[in-house]
Scaffold this motif. Structure first.
Motif, PDB file in Angstrom:
ATOM      1  N   VAL A 171       0.840  -1.197   0.000  1.00  0.00           N
ATOM      2  CA  VAL A 171       0.000   0.000   0.000  1.00  0.00           C
ATOM      3  C   VAL A 171       0.877   1.250   0.000  1.00  0.00           C
ATOM      4  O   VAL A 171       0.627   2.213  -0.748  1.00  0.00           O
ATOM      5  N   ARG A 172       1.906   1.254   0.828  1.00  0.00           N
ATOM      6  CA  ARG A 172       2.817   2.407   0.884  1.00  0.00           C
ATOM      7  C   ARG A 172       3.456   2.667  -0.477  1.00  0.00           C
ATOM      8  O   ARG A 172       3.478   3.811  -0.965  1.00  0.00           O
ATOM      9  N   ASP A 173       3.978   1.610  -1.102  1.00  0.00           N
ATOM     10  CA  ASP A 173       4.693   1.786  -2.364  1.00  0.00           C
ATOM     11  C   ASP A 173       3.765   2.253  -3.476  1.00  0.00           C
ATOM     12  O   ASP A 173       4.135   3.121  -4.287  1.00  0.00           O
ATOM     13  N   ARG A 174       2.539   1.710  -3.499  1.00  0.00           N
ATOM     14  CA  ARG A 174       1.598   2.144  -4.541  1.00  0.00           C
ATOM     15  C   ARG A 174       1.146   3.575  -4.294  1.00  0.00           C
ATOM     16  O   ARG A 174       1.022   4.368  -5.242  1.00  0.00           O
ATOM     17  N   ALA A 175       0.939   3.945  -3.037  1.00  0.00           N
ATOM     18  CA  ALA A 175       0.568   5.324  -2.726  1.00  0.00           C
ATOM     19  C   ALA A 175       1.672   6.283  -3.147  1.00  0.00           C
ATOM     20  O   ALA A 175       1.395   7.378  -3.672  1.00  0.00           O
ATOM     21  N   ALA A 176       2.919   5.893  -2.950  1.00  0.00           N
ATOM     22  CA  ALA A 176       4.040   6.741  -3.363  1.00  0.00           C
ATOM     23  C   ALA A 176       4.057   6.930  -4.873  1.00  0.00           C
ATOM     24  O   ALA A 176       4.320   8.040  -5.374  1.00  0.00           O
ATOM     25  N   GLU A 177       3.765   5.874  -5.621  1.00  0.00           N
ATOM     26  CA  GLU A 177       3.694   5.987  -7.080  1.00  0.00           C
ATOM     27  C   GLU A 177       2.589   6.945  -7.498  1.00  0.00           C
ATOM     28  O   GLU A 177       2.773   7.782  -8.403  1.00  0.00           O
ATOM     29  N   LEU A 178       1.452   6.842  -6.845  1.00  0.00           N
ATOM     30  CA  LEU A 178       0.329   7.714  -7.195  1.00  0.00           C
ATOM     31  C   LEU A 178       0.644   9.174  -6.882  1.00  0.00           C
ATOM     32  O   LEU A 178       0.309  10.074  -7.659  1.00  0.00           O
ATOM     33  N   LEU A 179       1.297   9.415  -5.754  1.00  0.00           N
ATOM     34  CA  LEU A 179       1.667  10.784  -5.408  1.00  0.00           C
ATOM     35  C   LEU A 179       2.690  11.342  -6.390  1.00  0.00           C
ATOM     36  O   LEU A 179       2.636  12.524  -6.763  1.00  0.00           O
ATOM     37  N   ALA A 180       3.630  10.515  -6.812  1.00  0.00           N
ATOM     38  CA  ALA A 180       4.671  10.979  -7.718  1.00  0.00           C
ATOM     39  C   ALA A 180       4.100  11.387  -9.069  1.00  0.00           C
ATOM     40  O   ALA A 180       4.626  12.296  -9.726  1.00  0.00           O
ATOM     41  N   SER A 181       3.018  10.730  -9.492  1.00  0.00           N
ATOM     42  CA  SER A 181       2.447  11.019 -10.802  1.00  0.00           C
ATOM     43  C   SER A 181       1.270  11.983 -10.750  1.00  0.00           C
ATOM     44  O   SER A 181       0.735  12.363 -11.787  1.00  0.00           O
ATOM     45  N   ALA A 182       0.886  12.397  -9.557  1.00  0.00           N
ATOM     46  CA  ALA A 182      -0.252  13.301  -9.412  1.00  0.00           C
ATOM     47  C   ALA A 182       0.116  14.709  -9.849  1.00  0.00           C
ATOM     48  O   ALA A 182       1.288  15.093  -9.812  1.00  0.00           O
ATOM     49  N   PRO A 183      -0.856  15.521 -10.275  1.00  0.00           N
ATOM     50  CA  PRO A 183      -0.572  16.919 -10.619  1.00  0.00           C
ATOM     51  C   PRO A 183       0.093  17.633  -9.456  1.00  0.00           C
ATOM     52  O   PRO A 183      -0.377  17.581  -8.325  1.00  0.00           O
ATOM     53  N   GLY A 184       1.213  18.251  -9.724  1.00  0.00           N
ATOM     54  CA  GLY A 184       1.947  18.948  -8.674  1.00  0.00           C
ATOM     55  C   GLY A 184       2.850  18.042  -7.871  1.00  0.00           C
ATOM     56  O   GLY A 184       3.520  18.502  -6.943  1.00  0.00           O
ATOM     57  N   GLY A 185       2.875  16.745  -8.197  1.00  0.00           N
ATOM     58  CA  GLY A 185       3.720  15.818  -7.462  1.00  0.00           C
ATOM     59  C   GLY A 185       5.168  15.941  -7.885  1.00  0.00           C
ATOM     60  O   GLY A 185       5.502  16.648  -8.829  1.00  0.00           O
ATOM     61  N   PRO A 186       6.063  15.218  -7.200  1.00  0.00           N
ATOM     62  CA  PRO A 186       7.488  15.338  -7.497  1.00  0.00           C
ATOM     63  C   PRO A 186       7.856  14.842  -8.880  1.00  0.00           C
ATOM     64  O   PRO A 186       8.884  15.227  -9.417  1.00  0.00           O
ATOM     65  N   GLY A 187       6.990  14.023  -9.471  1.00  0.00           N
ATOM     66  CA  GLY A 187       7.291  13.520 -10.811  1.00  0.00           C
ATOM     67  C   GLY A 187       6.816  14.434 -11.916  1.00  0.00           C
ATOM     68  O   GLY A 187       6.987  14.133 -13.086  1.00  0.00           O
ATOM     69  N   GLU A 188       6.183  15.566 -11.564  1.00  0.00           N
ATOM     70  CA  GLU A 188       5.645  16.439 -12.594  1.00  0.00           C
ATOM     71  C   GLU A 188       5.685  17.877 -12.109  1.00  0.00           C
ATOM     72  O   GLU A 188       5.369  18.167 -10.964  1.00  0.00           O
ATOM     73  N   GLU A 189       6.080  18.771 -12.961  1.00  0.00           N
ATOM     74  CA  GLU A 189       6.083  20.175 -12.579  1.00  0.00           C
ATOM     75  C   GLU A 189       4.661  20.698 -12.535  1.00  0.00           C
ATOM     76  O   GLU A 189       3.835  20.403 -13.391  1.00  0.00           O
ATOM     77  N   ALA A 190       4.355  21.498 -11.520  1.00  0.00           N
ATOM     78  CA  ALA A 190       3.048  22.132 -11.427  1.00  0.00           C
ATOM     79  C   ALA A 190       2.995  23.314 -12.366  1.00  0.00           C
ATOM     80  O   ALA A 190       3.988  23.991 -12.616  1.00  0.00           O
ATOM     81  N   HIS A 191       1.830  23.563 -12.932  1.00  0.00           N
ATOM     82  CA  HIS A 191       1.628  24.685 -13.845  1.00  0.00           C
ATOM     83  C   HIS A 191       0.576  25.611 -13.270  1.00  0.00           C
ATOM     84  O   HIS A 191      -0.346  25.186 -12.587  1.00  0.00           O
TER      85      HIS A 191
END
Length: 470
Positions: free
Chosen positions: A126-146
């Protein structure tokens, strides 16, 4: 955005709000929980902390965004959540930080039937999947916020059908009826009972569970307040029992009960205002359950008094010793079919409560036993308190393993001693034993010692502490 590696512990989720646990993280955990379990529906409940409602709502958004139906039980104790999970056959999540200070919150997660989730049984996924979801969410560390830099925090995690719904359901009456149905209180004498809820969830559940019983209830701090204005909701700390002890004496009460913040633990004070060891309560309830189930297995962790396995065996039961921790207790109960289990931390587990723990169910057993006799509680429990115990003593150390190794070297080879490594280091000798365990989250070693009398226990305790703290 939360700190998932820090807040996911061995058995639950817990952290400071909002620095370590915020709504965005809770939403991601909700989505991940549904994905990992493949859950079409789940049930949630929450305690009285100001952050519990928003966190529960965020979690529900993540879960419904993955197509799950969320049964929202609203305010409740952790054992009410277990009742909901067991009776509805749904996985569940309780939003609480139990006895921790007000700035904390967390989640206790279970599979359907109140089966616990730990790091080894799904929590890590659950932790690892939640981290993946946060990383790909708008504004997350995997994506620049606009655009608006704060906008991303308001957007949900990506993916999912978004077709789930939230159904609100009051389960308090059903929970109370279920508990009362497990213990026969029909013939007990009238009892005076003081309950200290510590401004926690027992203030919500106790009035309904006790309704109709021959109990004169004196409530202390029943007002729900997650800021804990009177004292911390942690009955394991002696200072937090002072008001209860005074009230028991002032009211001439038969017994006092203290609950922690989420009301899954129950601590007992006798009619003299004296604290009662959870080992004595474990032994008492074990004897009651063995009367109903002759020859049954009783679980106890390795910190409980040696009186517990002795008494279980004397009453024809089979005592089984386990590691400390609710996931180990519950797993061993399920494996052995044990009817009851108890821990030194005032957690009590019942086969007829889905192998889950319930402080109020243990309290009802105590009231039934006391109400069947015309003797004070201290007299009733005298035969269950056979040894002198140190209580749990914490020591901060630089190197846990090296310190334990020094203690082992000091005792190994002594005549009449034995060691085992079930959970930390346990050393047993003639009329005494001690256990030294490392904390999973802090640079601490936890010592518990017991002896045939106070003098022997103190000698063992002091010798071990001298090595640990040298």
């Amino acid at each position: 955005m939360g700190d998932l590696p820090k807040i996911f512990k061995a058995y639950d989720v817990r952290g400071v709000v909002p620095e370590e646990l915020d709504e965005r993280a809770a939403e991601a955990v909700g989505a991940a929980f549904v994905e990992v379990l493949g859950a079409g529906a789940l049930v949630i409940a929450r305690d009285m902390r100001p952050s519990s409602g928003p966190l529960a709502e965020a979690f529900a958004r993540g879960a419904t965004g993955r197509g799950a139906e969320v049964v929202d039980a609203g305010l409740g104790s952790t054992d009410l959540l277990y009742y909901a999970s067991g009776s509805l056959g749904l996985p569940g999540v309780m939003f609480t930080a139990s006895h921790n200070p007000a700035r904390y919150n967390g989640m206790k997660l279970c599979r359907a039937g109140a089966v616990p989730m730990s790091a080894e049984t799904g929590l890590t996924q659950v932790r690892d999947r939640a981290a993946e979801l946060l990383a790909s969410a708008p504004g997350g560390p995997g994506e620049e916020a606009h655009g608006d830099p704060g906008a991303g925090a308001q957007e949900g995690v990506r993916g999912g059908s978004g077709t789930g719904s939230v159904v609100r359901r009051d389960l308090l009456d059903g929970y109370a009826a279920h508990l009362r149905g497990l213990v026969d209180l029909s013939g007990i004498r009238p009892l005076k009972v003081v309950v200290d809820a510590g401004n926690g969830m027992a203030g919500h559940t106790v009035p309904t569970v006790f309704a109709g019983l021959p109990v004169e209830l004196t409530p202390l701090y029943f007002e729900l307040d997650g800021d804990f204005p009177n004292h911390p909701a942690n009955p394991l700390e002696p200072d937090n029992l002072r008001d209860l002890q005074k009230a028991v004496l002032d009211k001439g009460a038969d017994v006092g009960l203290a609950f922690d913040g989420d009301a899954d633990r129950c601590w007992v004070v006798d009619e003299r205002g004296e604290s009662v060891s959870p080992s004595a309560i474990t032994a008492l309830v074990a004897v009651r359950e063995l009367a109903r189930h002759p020859g049954a297995t009783i679980i106890h962790n390795l910190i409980t008094s040696r009186a517990v396995p002795e008494i279980v065996a004397e009453h024809g039961g089979v005592p089984v010793r386990t590691r400390v921790g609710h996931s180990f207790i519950k797993a061993e109960m399920a494996r052995t079919g044990a009817v009851f289990g108890g821990e030194h931390s005032a957690h009590y587990y019942f086969k007829d409560f889905w192998f889950a723990d319930s402080g109020l169910l243990a309290a009802l057993h105590l009231l039934a036993a006391l109400g069947e006799r015309e003797v004070p509680l201290s007299d009733m429990l005298a035969s269950y308190a056979r040894y002198a115990a140190s209580g749990e003593i914490n020591s901060t150390v630089a190197d846990q393993a090296a310190t334990v190794a020094r203690v082992r070297a000091a005792y190994e080879g002594r005549p009449g001693t034995s060691t085992d490594d079930l959970d930390g280091l346990t050393v047993s000798g003639p009329g005494w034993w001690f256990n030294l365990r490392p904390s999973n989250t802090e640079p601490l070693l936890r010592l518990n010692a017991e002896g045939a009398d106070e003098t022997l226990m103190a000698a063992v305790r002091d010798e071990v502490l001298a090595i640990v703290r040298s």
